[in-house]
Scaffold this motif. Structure first.
Motif, PDB file in Angstrom:
ATOM      1  N   ASN A 176     -75.787 -77.235  43.364  1.00 24.66           N
ATOM      2  CA  ASN A 176     -74.401 -77.184  43.818  1.00 24.66           C
ATOM      3  C   ASN A 176     -74.059 -78.447  44.618  1.00 24.66           C
ATOM      4  O   ASN A 176     -74.296 -78.520  45.824  1.00 24.66           O
ATOM      5  CB  ASN A 176     -74.185 -75.935  44.683  1.00 24.66           C
ATOM      6  N   GLU A 203     -71.458 -79.333  45.842  1.00 18.84           N
ATOM      7  CA  GLU A 203     -70.523 -79.062  46.943  1.00 18.84           C
ATOM      8  C   GLU A 203     -71.230 -79.018  48.295  1.00 18.84           C
ATOM      9  O   GLU A 203     -70.581 -79.105  49.338  1.00 18.84           O
ATOM     10  CB  GLU A 203     -69.803 -77.734  46.698  1.00 18.84           C
ATOM     11  N   SER A 221     -64.004 -80.438  52.373  1.00 15.67           N
ATOM     12  CA  SER A 221     -62.865 -79.810  51.698  1.00 15.67           C
ATOM     13  C   SER A 221     -61.930 -80.825  51.043  1.00 15.67           C
ATOM     14  O   SER A 221     -61.139 -80.478  50.166  1.00 15.67           O
ATOM     15  CB  SER A 221     -62.068 -78.954  52.697  1.00 15.67           C
TER      16      SER A 221
END
Length: 491
Positions: free
Chosen positions: A409, A411, A416
């Motif tokens: 992942n 992320e 954000s």
């Protein structure tokens, strides 16, 4: 028969009670851990193919600091980011020593950078870092070497004509040539037979060290020396590797120009000559050979394995590969040579590369540390001569620091707004005084090689992404990815 079994059980329990009583009487307060049997310790319940899995499971019962016995060797295992950081960074001096690993000692006899301690380690580390930096490690000069090598790597994939190939040799040749330029002052042709033989030996060495057979040698070295097996074949191959490096060193001795050192070996020879009348010097041929071997093997295998695993994950997740290529095309295009300056403009690509390293978890147990004296840590006493395992696997999978620690992942490294963000638990190169000396070189290689390849090619599997199995083939000293084939299709 039943009586004999009962007597054996009583004997084992009596020995264990005696050990516990002696610990108490001597004032030692060892960390808790699973019940260990005489001579074999916790071997019967240890997952042989992936010891770190057993350590993770036991830590749920005994806590982040626990005692384990592998054979007769006492080990203290440190689990989780906070625990490992506290030991390696906040108590760095106490935890700076290396354990005497039998297999490595058999090869290096205590010389070199990786397994030495005390004044030998301090002098060699200081000299190695200074010399590598003087030759451009982490700087523009090294960047240019990697950029040049990336051209050879791209060309070698072009020559496959989109036919399926195993990427192992492609990555090993490119990465090894970078460290060869630093240490030996030369790069090798990709078809050089001696070069290919050395790369095969390094690959065999890492796989052996991560196999159950290699771990068995480390647990019972004296017994294993008396038995036939793969370890004797491996030692023979290492002798061939040693012979090749010694030949290179002899050539350097004949052609040395002290006013113009061209590589690490030249610099070591100059320092050796300067200190030849010092009886206590650490700059002698044994340390020169062992440190050169350390740099050559570690600088070849770990980074090339990371690159091979990166392509595996990008094939497994084609949408991530496509997103990286779009970002690279937008920032660099498909023709300009990538630079390290581009990294700050490629946050998604940078995040993917970091996540590859986190998921690969190349050294799950870390290189073992050692207590050269009694150490007090978190209210426990770690006695002198205890092997210490600061588990990098537990840091890179710490559920308190990674949102989805068991999945790939990117992320994890993006905020954000899509900007790259650091994570303190990203520790693939370890931390503290024993952090990898080649970290900046490895980071540069991984970034420049990956971006250069994705500029020119799209990578796929002959049998589709579902055929790719990213789980390691071997998981002991290191996580070794499975062999696979890929297709490099020109873009």
């Amino acid at each position: 028969m039943e009586l004999s079994s009962s007597l054996l059980l009583v004997l084992v329990l009596s020995v264990l009670m005696l050990i516990r009583w002696k610990r108490k009487e001597s004032g030692l307060s060892l960390p808790p851990g699973p019940l260990a049997l005489p001579l074999i310790g916790n071997l019967l319940t240890l997952e042989k193919s992936a010891p770190f899995k057993s350590f993770m499971k036991w830590s749920k019962t005994y806590g982040p600091v626990m005692t384990v016995h592998i054979g007769t060797q006492r080990m203290v295992v440190l689990v989780g980011y906070e625990t490992v950081k506290e030991a390696l960074v906040e108590q760095a001096e106490d935890f700076a020593s290396r354990a005497p690993i039998p297999f490595t000692n058999r090869v290096l006899r205590g010389y070199g950078l990786i397994i030495s301690n005390g004044e030998r380690w301090r002098q060699l580390r200081r000299f190695t870092l200074t010399t590598l930096r003087d030759f451009g490690m982490g700087r523009k000069r090294m960047e240019q070497w990697i950029q040049e090598e990336s051209r050879y790597l791209v060309k070698s994939f072009e020559e496959t004509k989109s036919k399926p190939v195993d990427p192992l040799l492609f990555m090993s040749r490119a990465v090894s040539n970078v460290i060869c330029s630093l240490v030996f002052g030369q790069r090798f042709d990709y078809e050089d037979k001696n070069f290919l033989q050395l790369l095969q030996i390094i690959s065999n060495l890492m796989r052996f060290a991560s196999s159950p057979w290699g771990q068995l040698y480390n647990i019972f070295p004296k017994v294993m020396e008396l038995l036939p097996g793969r370890h004797h074949t491996m030692f023979g191959e290492i002798d061939d590797l040693k012979s090749s490096i010694m030949t290179i060193i002899k050539e350097h001795e004949k052609n040395l120009d002290s006013s113009d050192p061209k590589d690490f070996i030249d610099c070591f020879l100059i320092r050796l000559n300067q200190e030849k009348h010092n009886p206590d010097t650490e700059f002698h041929k044994e340390n020169m050979f062992a440190t050169s071997l350390n740099l050559f093997t570690a600088g070849t295998e770990t980074t090339s394995t990371t690159l091979r695993y990166a392509l595996m994950l990008l094939i497994k997740h084609p949408h991530i590969q496509e997103q990286m290529q779009k970002e690279i095309d937008r920032v660099i295009g498909q023709n300009r040579i990538p630079t390290m300056e581009d990294r700050k403009s490629l946050p998604f690509t940078d995040a993917v590369i970091h996540e590859v390293q986190r998921c690969l978890d190349i050294a799950p147990l870390n290189v073992p540390h050692y207590a050269l004296k009694d150490i007090t840590f978190r209210g426990y006493k770690i006695p002198k001569d205890t092997v210490i395992i600061p588990m990098l696997h537990s840091v890179l999978r710490d559920e308190g620091h990674w949102e989805t620690p068991w999945t790939f992942n990117p992320e994890h490294f993006l905020d954000s707004n899509g900007n790259f963000k650091k994570n303190p638990a990203f520790m693939p190169f370890s931390a503290g005084k024993r952090v990898c000396v080649g970290e900046s070189l490895a980071r540069m290689e991984i970034f420049l090689f990956i971006v250069s390849l994705l500029q020119k090619f799209s990578f796929s599997s002959p049998n589709g992404p579902d055929s790719i199995d990213p789980s390691p083939e071997l998981s002991s000293f290191g996580n070794m990815p499975r062999h696979y084939e890929l297709i490099a299709s020109p873009r």
